[in-house]
Design a protein around this motif. Structure first.
Motif, PDB file in Angstrom:
ATOM      1  N   GLY A  63       8.632  -3.409  -1.539  1.00 28.99           N
ATOM      2  CA  GLY A  63       8.221  -2.952  -2.857  1.00 28.99           C
ATOM      3  C   GLY A  63       6.870  -2.260  -2.792  1.00 28.99           C
ATOM      4  N   LEU A  64       6.700  -1.221  -3.596  1.00 31.47           N
ATOM      5  CA  LEU A  64       5.428  -0.504  -3.673  1.00 31.47           C
ATOM      6  C   LEU A  64       5.059  -0.329  -5.141  1.00 31.47           C
ATOM      7  N   HIS A 122      -1.032  -1.417  -5.331  1.00 30.68           N
ATOM      8  CA  HIS A 122      -2.268  -0.778  -5.745  1.00 30.68           C
ATOM      9  C   HIS A 122      -2.491  -1.195  -7.196  1.00 30.68           C
ATOM     10  N   VAL A 123      -3.339  -2.201  -7.389  1.00 28.60           N
ATOM     11  CA  VAL A 123      -3.554  -2.755  -8.725  1.00 28.60           C
ATOM     12  C   VAL A 123      -5.018  -2.595  -9.124  1.00 28.60           C
ATOM     13  N   PHE A 143      -2.616  -5.623  -0.434  1.00 28.53           N
ATOM     14  CA  PHE A 143      -3.277  -4.937  -1.549  1.00 28.53           C
ATOM     15  C   PHE A 143      -4.047  -3.737  -1.011  1.00 28.53           C
ATOM     16  N   ILE A 144      -3.779  -2.579  -1.581  1.00 24.17           N
ATOM     17  CA  ILE A 144      -4.368  -1.341  -1.084  1.00 24.17           C
ATOM     18  C   ILE A 144      -5.373  -0.805  -2.100  1.00 24.17           C
ATOM     19  N   SER A 145      -6.501  -0.302  -1.599  1.00 24.96           N
ATOM     20  CA  SER A 145      -7.609   0.177  -2.435  1.00 24.96           C
ATOM     21  C   SER A 145      -8.163  -0.944  -3.312  1.00 24.96           C
ATOM     22  N   CYS A 155      -5.988  -7.181   2.473  1.00 28.00           N
ATOM     23  CA  CYS A 155      -6.532  -6.044   1.721  1.00 28.00           C
ATOM     24  C   CYS A 155      -6.831  -4.868   2.642  1.00 28.00           C
ATOM     25  N   ILE A 156      -6.585  -3.675   2.121  1.00 27.22           N
ATOM     26  CA  ILE A 156      -6.996  -2.434   2.792  1.00 27.22           C
ATOM     27  C   ILE A 156      -7.821  -1.666   1.775  1.00 27.22           C
ATOM     28  N   SER A 157      -9.088  -1.443   2.087  1.00 27.50           N
ATOM     29  CA  SER A 157      -9.971  -0.887   1.063  1.00 27.50           C
ATOM     30  C   SER A 157     -10.910   0.169   1.630  1.00 27.50           C
TER      31      SER A 157
END
Length: 333
Positions: A63-64, A122-123, A143-145, A155-157
């Motif tokens: 899911g994206l 991306h939330v 979790f991205i950004s 997380c990827i930020s």
């Protein structure tokens, strides 16, 4: 109806090998994989995905959740995620949260209900506490950004504060001292950080921070239009505008030309993100690189490693923005 047994007989391999090929297992040689795929094509065999899912406890779907479906920024993110996962034989189910707390929560619940093996999210509107809670659920999440200290490995930020600092510092290095800033919505963490970086650069160079030269706008062209309109009406002097993203910068440039300003001689502009159209604006937009495609690809790699147990290269969780120097800043030094 063609069966997996017929495929194994034609390819002269075991049922387990056919199953590994269908599941994208990396322990199958390229030669064997090609034999199996050729047999499937010749026989017109299509895997029963429902049966596969029941047998393996995997849907082979990820899911994206993104903030918006439209726009170049999220287009780059979605494309990078889908390309990486599709190459590994996985599919992507996409939904949008529209930067709204309830819609983001609803999107996550929808993806969980679709039996996704994992979710990339991306939330922007949900709280860190909600993220910490949902991360404990059965479905793995990346979790991205977004950065939550207690979930750093999920997380990827991007270092948005440094990106804002770099944008304003670049203007200062070109001799600009009267610098306006159109920030993004301060309900969003990345916009808050970029504005903080702008203020740090101004303070570091002992330049005054005028609240009349700071405008909070949408991450859209209209944010740039309304921001520049407000600055012009304020009668404050300014030679440059730092924009929280490239869409804002595009709005600024359009409004400036419509009101007789020559770019960059009368007004210098810098954006943020380096979306695909930035190099097609006139003048070509100087901006801050936000490697959202690399971040999306990395999110997919983490899922492939942790959920599907596929070997991956070195994993990266934190990215630093860089300057993309083009033609939209006049040198006053």
């Amino acid at each position: 109806m063609t069966t997996i047994y017929q495929v194994s007989e034609l390819a002269k391999v075991s049922l387990a090998t056919v199953s590994r090929v269908m599941n994208g297992n990396s322990r199958v040689s390229d030669k064997t994989r090609e034999k199996v795929l050729a047999a499937m094509k010749e026989l017109g065999y299509r895997p029963n995905l429902t049966a596969q899912s029941l047998a393996s406890n995997r849907s082979n779907c990820v899911g994206l959740l993104v903030s918006e479906i439209h726009g170049p920024f999220f287009g780059q993110m979605m494309s990078a995620v889908e390309t990486e996962l599709r190459a590994a034989g996985k599919h992507v189910i996409i939904t949008a949260g529209h930067s709204d707390e309830e819609k983001e929560k609803d999107g996550i619940e929808f993806l969980i209900s679709r039996n996704c093996d994992a979710i990339i999210a991306h939330v922007e509107a949900v709280s860190d506490e909600y993220i910490e809670g949902i991360a404990k659920e059965k479905t793995p999440m990346i979790f991205i950004s977004r950065y939550v200290a207690s979930l750093a490995d999920k997380c990827i930020s991007l270092n948005n504060e440094y990106g804002g600092y770099l944008a304003t510092s670049t203007m200062i290095k070109h001799g600009h001292k009267e610098i306006a800033c159109i920030a993004g919505p301060q309900s969003k963490a990345d916009a808050v950080a970029r504005l903080a970086g702008h203020k740090r650069a101004m303070a570091e160079h002992n330049l005054p921070i005028k609240e009349s030269l700071i405008y909070e706008g949408e991450f859209k062209e209209i944010g740039g239009v309304l921001g520049l309109e407000k600055f012009i009406k304020s009668n404050d002097n300014f030679t440059a505008i730092v924009c929280a993203n490239d869409e804002i910068a595009s709005g600024v440039m359009t409004y400036a030309r419509e009101h007789g300003l020559h770019l960059p001689d009368d007004l210098s502009v810098i954006g943020f993100d380096n979306v695909v159209f930035a190099s097609h604006l006139y003048p070509k937009l100087t901006t801050i690189e936000n490697p959202v495609d690399q971040m999306g690809q990395m999110a997919a790699k983490i899922i492939l490693r942790d959920v599907y147990k596929q070997q991956q290269d070195e994993i990266q969780h934190f990215y630093s923005p860089t300057l993309i120097n083009r033609d939209s800043i006049a040198d006053l030094t």
